[in-house]
Each structure stands twice: as C-alpha cells, then as structure tokens.
Design an enzyme around this catalytic site. Structure first.
Site, PDB file in Angstrom:
ATOM      1  N   ALA A  63       0.869  -1.167   0.000  1.00 56.71           N
ATOM      2  CA  ALA A  63       0.000   0.000   0.000  1.00 56.71           C
ATOM      3  C   ALA A  63       0.914   1.227   0.000  1.00 56.71           C
ATOM      4  O   ALA A  63       2.092   1.135   0.348  1.00 56.71           O
ATOM      5  CB  ALA A  63      -0.876  -0.014   1.248  1.00 56.71           C
ATOM      6  N   GLY A 108       0.732  -5.002   0.906  1.00 51.04           N
ATOM      7  CA  GLY A 108      -0.419  -5.135   0.022  1.00 51.04           C
ATOM      8  C   GLY A 108      -0.101  -5.874  -1.276  1.00 51.04           C
ATOM      9  O   GLY A 108      -0.996  -6.448  -1.898  1.00 51.04           O
ATOM     10  N   GLU A 111      -0.334  -9.441  -0.441  1.00 52.57           N
ATOM     11  CA  GLU A 111      -1.767  -9.738  -0.273  1.00 52.57           C
ATOM     12  C   GLU A 111      -2.483  -9.847  -1.623  1.00 52.57           C
ATOM     13  O   GLU A 111      -3.366 -10.687  -1.800  1.00 52.57           O
ATOM     14  CB  GLU A 111      -2.418  -8.661   0.594  1.00 52.57           C
ATOM     15  N   GLU A 131       4.457  -4.880   7.426  1.00 54.90           N
ATOM     16  CA  GLU A 131       3.623  -3.861   8.084  1.00 54.90           C
ATOM     17  C   GLU A 131       4.083  -3.576   9.506  1.00 54.90           C
ATOM     18  O   GLU A 131       4.027  -2.435   9.974  1.00 54.90           O
ATOM     19  CB  GLU A 131       2.145  -4.313   8.094  1.00 54.90           C
TER      20      GLU A 131
END
Ligand code: DAK
Length: 256
Positions: A63, A108, A111, A131
C-alpha cells in the site's frame, strides 16, 4: 487508465500495475483502477484466465506508505474494506487469476498475490509482510488468506517478524507454485494461462468455488462438492468434453 494497463490476447487477460517510479505502490487511485480492470476482466465472456503483474522491479511494494501516513482509524478501516473488496473480486471470480510476480511483493503486494489462485514467481521475487515495521498490521487480507494457504505457523512467522523471503523459500512453504527464470516469467505465465483457458470454464469456476470454501464449510464441504459436481456433470461442457475424448479431438467448451 493512468496506473493500470489492460491487455487481452485471445482468451487471456493481462493486468499490469504500472507505477514503477513508486514500485507500483497501491495508492487509492491505483486500487480504483485495479478494480475497474478486474471488473472488466470478470465481465468479459471472452476472457477465461487473467494474469496480474507489475512494471519494473516490483510486482507491488505495498500500500502507499505516504497515504497510510495520513489516515486516522476510521479512514484506515474504510481503506482496508476498499482493498479487501477489490481483492475479494479476484478471489471470488469464476475465472482463474495468476499472479506473475516479477519482483517485490510486499505488504499489500503480497496480499494481492495471495488473492490470486496461482502464483508464478521470477527467481528475483521477494515476498514479505513488513507492516509491523511501520507499526501497523496487514489490512488487505493477509491474516486470513496467508493463514488459509500456508497455515498458522508460517502466517504468524511472516506477519509477526516482517521478514522478507525469496522466491525459492516462498515456493518451499507453499506460497508460490512455480519459480521461473526472470526473463521467461511472462512466457511461463501466459503458457499456464493458455492451459487453464483450454479447460472447461464451468469446471474451473466450480472447482475454485469449492476449494475457496473448504475452510468455511467443515464436513458440509463434501456435500457442497457433490452438488457442484452434479452441476458440471449436467452441463453442455461435459457432453462436449466426453464427445471430444472419444472423437480424439480438443473440446470446444462454452462454459455452460
Ligand atoms: N509506498 C510508497 N512509496 C514507496 C513504497 C510504498 N509502499 N515502496 C517504495 N516506494 C517509493 C520510495 O519511497 C521511492 O520513492 P522516491 O524516493 O524515489 O520518491 C521509490 O518508491 C523507489 O523506492 P526505493 O528508493 O526505496 O527503492 P529500493 O530499491 O532502494 O528499495 C524496497 C526497494 C522495496 C526495499 C523499498 O522501497 C521498501 O522497503 N519499500 C517499502 C516496502 C514496504 O514496507 N511495503 C509495505 C507497505 S505497508 C491497510 C491496508 C493495507 C495495508 C495495511 C493496512 N489498511 C487500510 C488498514 C498494507 C500495508 C502495506 O502494504
């Protein structure tokens, strides 16, 4: 679109995240465009298998950290829901998604790869959920999908340590299904997509649906499989598949 390129070749779709100067980090605009691309692929009856990849040295480096820095709790919750919605459209699509991981797949990005059905990785690929180094936790599905795919041991190890692992290690723990020479990545992914696109589309869709639900349904999963199996057996595709077998030719499946 500015950050996501879409290409279609015969029955195959290619979605390319294209923000190489920021290692394809998923800022909201990028995620919005990814959703448009996924919707388009899912709605196009010609497309049977889809490859997601990235431009440059990253698949997706996560992200967008700059954007994460601006979020408060409520905005963080909404952002998590937004990404989860997009990734669920991949996971729950009746079509098969292949992640062709060309480089960094972090946060992300990891993911996103996990939401795909099959991961083909360049030997240069690097996976990780860093993260915790930012004081946050995964918000786009890693605690669920990584646990379901790899089991609690590896999910906890990777999410709690934030350790980055190479393609070979990711293969050994069952995250990646195929590691290939970097220069051959797209050829290998396209070849696999072509193989998948040649199979009965209904059979693929219902197999994927039953596998996706394996951890939710408990013993009812067998009953569910039997019902979906019945649908494939009653399909035009089955008639065509069996006919083609005895006529010693390739089947021409219609997906019904
Ligand atoms: N976001 C924004 N920019 C990024 C970025 C990212 N994730 N990753 C790299 N960049 C930018 C860099 O800032 C740099 O920009 P400029 O300085 O050129 O303007 C450019 O991309 C090139 O990066 P580097 O110069 O750092 O390139 P290197 O080859 O030296 O290093 C690297 C590559 C991948 C090792 C390094 O860039 C890196 O560590 N990047 C961060 C990786 C990371 O921590 N990713 C995980 C992000 S956290 C949630 C939803 C989702 C998530 C969490 C919560 N909710 C909404 C609650 C997910 C979180 C994440 O994904």
């Amino acid at each position: 679109m500015r950050f996501v390129e879409v290409e279609k070749r015969d029955n195959i779709g290619i979605i390319r995240i294209n923000r190489p100067d920021k290692l394809n980090a998923l800022a909201p605009e990028v995620l919005e465009e990814l959703e448009i691309a996924v919707d388009d692929m899912n709605d196009d009856p010609q497309v049977r298998a889809i490859i997601i990849t990235g431009t440059g040295k990253a698949f997706v480096a996560g992200a967008d950290i700059k954007y994460i820095g601006t979020l408060d709790e409520e905005e963080g919750y909404r952002m998590a829901q937004f990404g989860q919605r997009v990734f669920s459209k991949i996971e729950n699509s009746p079509k098969v998604y292949i992640a062709a991981v060309n480089g960094y797949a972090l946060g992300g990005g990891s993911e996103l790869a996990l939401a795909c059905d099959i991961i083909v990785a360049s030997e240069n690929a690097i996976f990780g959920q860093p993260e915790v180094d930012l004081g946050i936790m995964p918000g786009w599905g890693a605690t669920q999908r990584m646990t379901r795919k790899l089991g609690q041991g590896w999910a906890k190890y990777l999410i709690l340590t934030g350790e980055r692992i190479g393609a070979q290690k990711a293969y050994e723990i069952g995250m990646v299904q195929k590691v290939v020479n970097h220069d051959n990545l797209m050829d290998e992914a396209i070849n696999l997509a072509q193989i998948l696109a040649s199979k009965g589309p209904l059979a693929l869709a219902l197999s994927k649906e039953a596998i996706n639900r394996a951890f939710q349904l408990g013993d009812f999963g067998f009953e569910y499989e039997a019902r979906l199996f019945g649908r494939t057996v009653g399909s035009e595709d089955k008639n065509e598949g069996v006919k083609a077998f005895f006529e010693k030719r390739k089947p021409n499946f219609k997906g019904r």
